[in-house]
Design an enzyme around this catalytic site. Sequence first.
Site, mmCIF file in Angstrom:
data_model
loop_
_atom_site.group_PDB
_atom_site.id
_atom_site.type_symbol
_atom_site.label_atom_id
_atom_site.label_comp_id
_atom_site.label_asym_id
_atom_site.label_seq_id
_atom_site.Cartn_x
_atom_site.Cartn_y
_atom_site.Cartn_z
ATOM 1 C CG HIS A 1 -0.232 0.120 2.503
ATOM 2 N ND1 HIS A 1 0.188 1.744 2.824
ATOM 3 C CD2 HIS A 1 0.194 -0.723 3.781
ATOM 4 C CE1 HIS A 1 0.216 0.844 4.370
ATOM 5 N NE2 HIS A 1 0.865 0.060 4.582
ATOM 6 C CG ASP B 1 3.145 1.238 7.323
ATOM 7 O OD1 ASP B 1 2.824 0.821 6.524
ATOM 8 O OD2 ASP B 1 2.294 1.681 8.442
ATOM 9 C CD GLU C 1 -2.378 -1.113 5.590
ATOM 10 O OE1 GLU C 1 -3.154 -2.720 6.677
ATOM 11 O OE2 GLU C 1 -2.654 -0.211 6.106
ATOM 12 C CD GLU C 2 -0.755 3.149 7.715
ATOM 13 O OE1 GLU C 2 -2.324 2.797 8.668
ATOM 14 O OE2 GLU C 2 -0.183 2.406 7.581
ATOM 15 C CG HIS D 1 1.979 3.617 12.101
ATOM 16 N ND1 HIS D 1 0.301 3.938 12.250
ATOM 17 C CD2 HIS D 1 2.048 3.949 10.917
ATOM 18 C CE1 HIS D 1 -0.111 3.305 11.731
ATOM 19 N NE2 HIS D 1 1.316 2.571 10.328
#
Length: 891
Positions: free
Chosen positions: A192, A204, A238-239, A341
């Site tokens: 993603h 990420d 996705e998040e 994150h």
Amino acid sequence: MERSSAAVGAVRRLRTQGPQQPPQHPQQQRRRPEKEEEGRQGKKPGGGDRSSSPRRLPEARASLAPLLYLLGLRVLVHLSLERLVQPARGPQEFDAARARAYLDNITAFGPRVVGSPENEILTVNYLLQQIEAIEIESSNAHKISVDVQRPTGTFSIDFLGGFSSYYDNITNVVVKLEPRSGAEHAVLSNCHFDTVPNSPGASDDAVSCSVMLEILHTLSKSPEPLQHAIIFLFNGAEESVLQASHGFITQHHWAKSIRAFINLEAAGVGGKELVFQTGPENPWLVQAYISAAKHPFACVVAQEVFQSGIILAETDFRIYRDFGNIPGIDLAFIENGYIYHTKYDTADRILTDSIQRAGDNILGVLKYLAKSDNLAKTYEYRHGNVVFFDIFGVFVLAYPARVGTILNCVITALAVLYLGKKILQPRKRAISYLRELAVAAVFTFLSWFVALAGTLVVAVFISLIGRSLAWYTHFHVSIFLYGTAAVAKLIFVHTLVKRFYYKNTNEQFLGEIFFDVSLAFWSVMLALLTYLGLCSAFVSAIWVAFSLLTKLMTYKELKEKGATMKFVLVYLLGMFVPYLYLMYLNWVVFEMFIPSMGRSGSEIPPDILMASFVVMVSIFLSSYFLNFIYLARSTKKTIVTLTAVFAVAFILVCSGVFFPYSSDSANPRPKRVFLQHLTRRFHGLDGHLAKSDSGIWINGLDYSGMSHVTPHIPELNDTTRTKCEEESPLCGLPWILPVNYLFRKNWYLPAPVMIPKNSIRFQLLSKEQTPWDTTKLTFEIVGPSRMSMYLRSHQGVTLSKWSLGDGTPLANTGGDYFVYYSHGLQALPWHFWIEMKVSDEPVKGMVTLAVATHYVFGNDQKSVQLNALLERFPNWTFPSSWVSTYDEFVF
């Protein structure tokens, strides 16, 4: 030494006997020939008294040997892990340098939140440009097809207590690489490119998308055609709780051809990508990974821990498994989760070697699957689970779970035979042995309880005085504080037992009986885990098998010469594998566990969890070292040393020397804080505004709350703690996800009303009575790309149906209904309906409905007051902020 027929004398003889003979009940001993009696009293046939001066270990050897042994094992574990991220140089099919260029370009767009131009336009256009360039260079053996999907859909998921999700016009970039003649079946590779707000998302998950681009480039240039297609899904949502993968697997016309998938994720920044989920069933997938991955790193223990629900996280793996019924492999980077994150998740922190390693592994596995005959008929290979674990990154050992069950039963049977040999004696001897074993087990469990209780008292005290997380940046503090406390208590309890209960008892006999207690414990664990069907039982099997082997190796030395240094060395050598592997597993758990405590919420005391985990590890590591306490001449210096180390660590922690967070630019350990400039409006049943307020709502993501920030921002104290609006769903606060039960401590500073330019529009379109005696309410909402909706049915009213999820409303654990909403660009107004069943006439309406908006990008994201407050936060914090609104209505 005189012989006596009195019971007291017999007890003394029992406790002074060595391991030469099985223990007997002291009151039933019979007279023996003189030569045999001399052996029981410790005399050699040729003379020499051993009982009066038994061979015992000096304290230094008894304590330093296990300590140096464990430290040496830790060094070996560290070296093996370092090797994992530094693969050998040489000609490579996968070019990490080109993948890094992709990574740099993607992260240069900044945070890529669903609905933002950076996510929906800039990143999508960049991906399409690179795919087009790759297609131009591809060989004639392959065909590349590209599709940009904009799905709309809804689903429910029992995650975070259960909620529903709705998405509209989000983005997927889908690429299919297949033979020129086409392919009926396909394997999916998923990444993603979207991010959480305020993070560049290098690990990420931009690095995974960069790796996939380079794999596509490498495979497309190969003159060798594939047998099956490979579908590369670059998913753009996705998040936003796994929405894009759901849109693809339930709506895209290529999805029906997929027979297996690989999902690329992250829980840390770079490092090693761990295989932490496989299946469901389909053990051939694990075999494919073993056969094709050059640098394997996989463990079924991680899979069973993750799927147990202990870790509050989900990946796209769940969507493909539950909604697509497709087996797959889930990989994630796990190193350095402290900056996952956050704004520090940048491309420069990911080693090129790490990219190379991931590329080698994933390229190899995809090629293997795309040429595998198994892919065409995966339904024929759904036969059970598989036990798998890597051996220090060198190779992966895997076998079917049913084979594991057989092995576990055989190993358990061997342990039973060993213990049974001592039980299946004449009745009097057997009873004596069982009694001694039971007493030793009671003392062992007592030592564990004392260690746990005493260490938890320390952890509670540390939490109460506000010194939690002292080990967050300084990991070894947890060992010096909780580890020394646990081990000191373990040794102290057994020392008291040895001195007062086992006074004048032969040390070799005690060493053997406590070895048997540890063996019995691990055997029971093995049998229990096997009975529960857990593949992780292999860990217990290792501990039982190698302990039996060690007993075989050391029995003669201990019997003939006592606790010599040779005995110690052979004993440690025999237990090398189980101790080394447990140290290896401990590293993986610590690597994931400690950073997660920085985002675990305000209600979970991290020091209690850490203390419990350290005590558990101490118990496991000490299990086969307990007999050293009884074989040693003394333990006084060891206890004093451990107590002194604990006391120093305790004083330093209580004095605040070990600050939890770090602003070190090379290795930051930030405190995470969420801030929302919030405007709330509460409407009554008549539709008029009943009350309103505005302020900056603040959430600290860890247990320490704002205690460390208050000296920098004094107004963040208990007087500004947020009060729960009991009449409102989720306390009348704009939760972006239903995690209010984890973050009950939050703050609210008054601030001027902030009205975003893209304000929300909410209206009731219709209200009608249905033929099945329900009331149907239809609504329309227009707002930003990320919103949350909460519903609470009133007393006597049931929410029976709605147009979300599968049509059946899914309530959260708190009893309210939570709906997460996101949209891409040019989305239509959100229409939905609910049906209410009234059993008793409600006095104050049927349902309370609230909508929270989250402006997480663009001009509406910031405010003057928010920026001014952000500047006051210290540099060891990571404050993530945006503007929100909360509107509540009663119908």
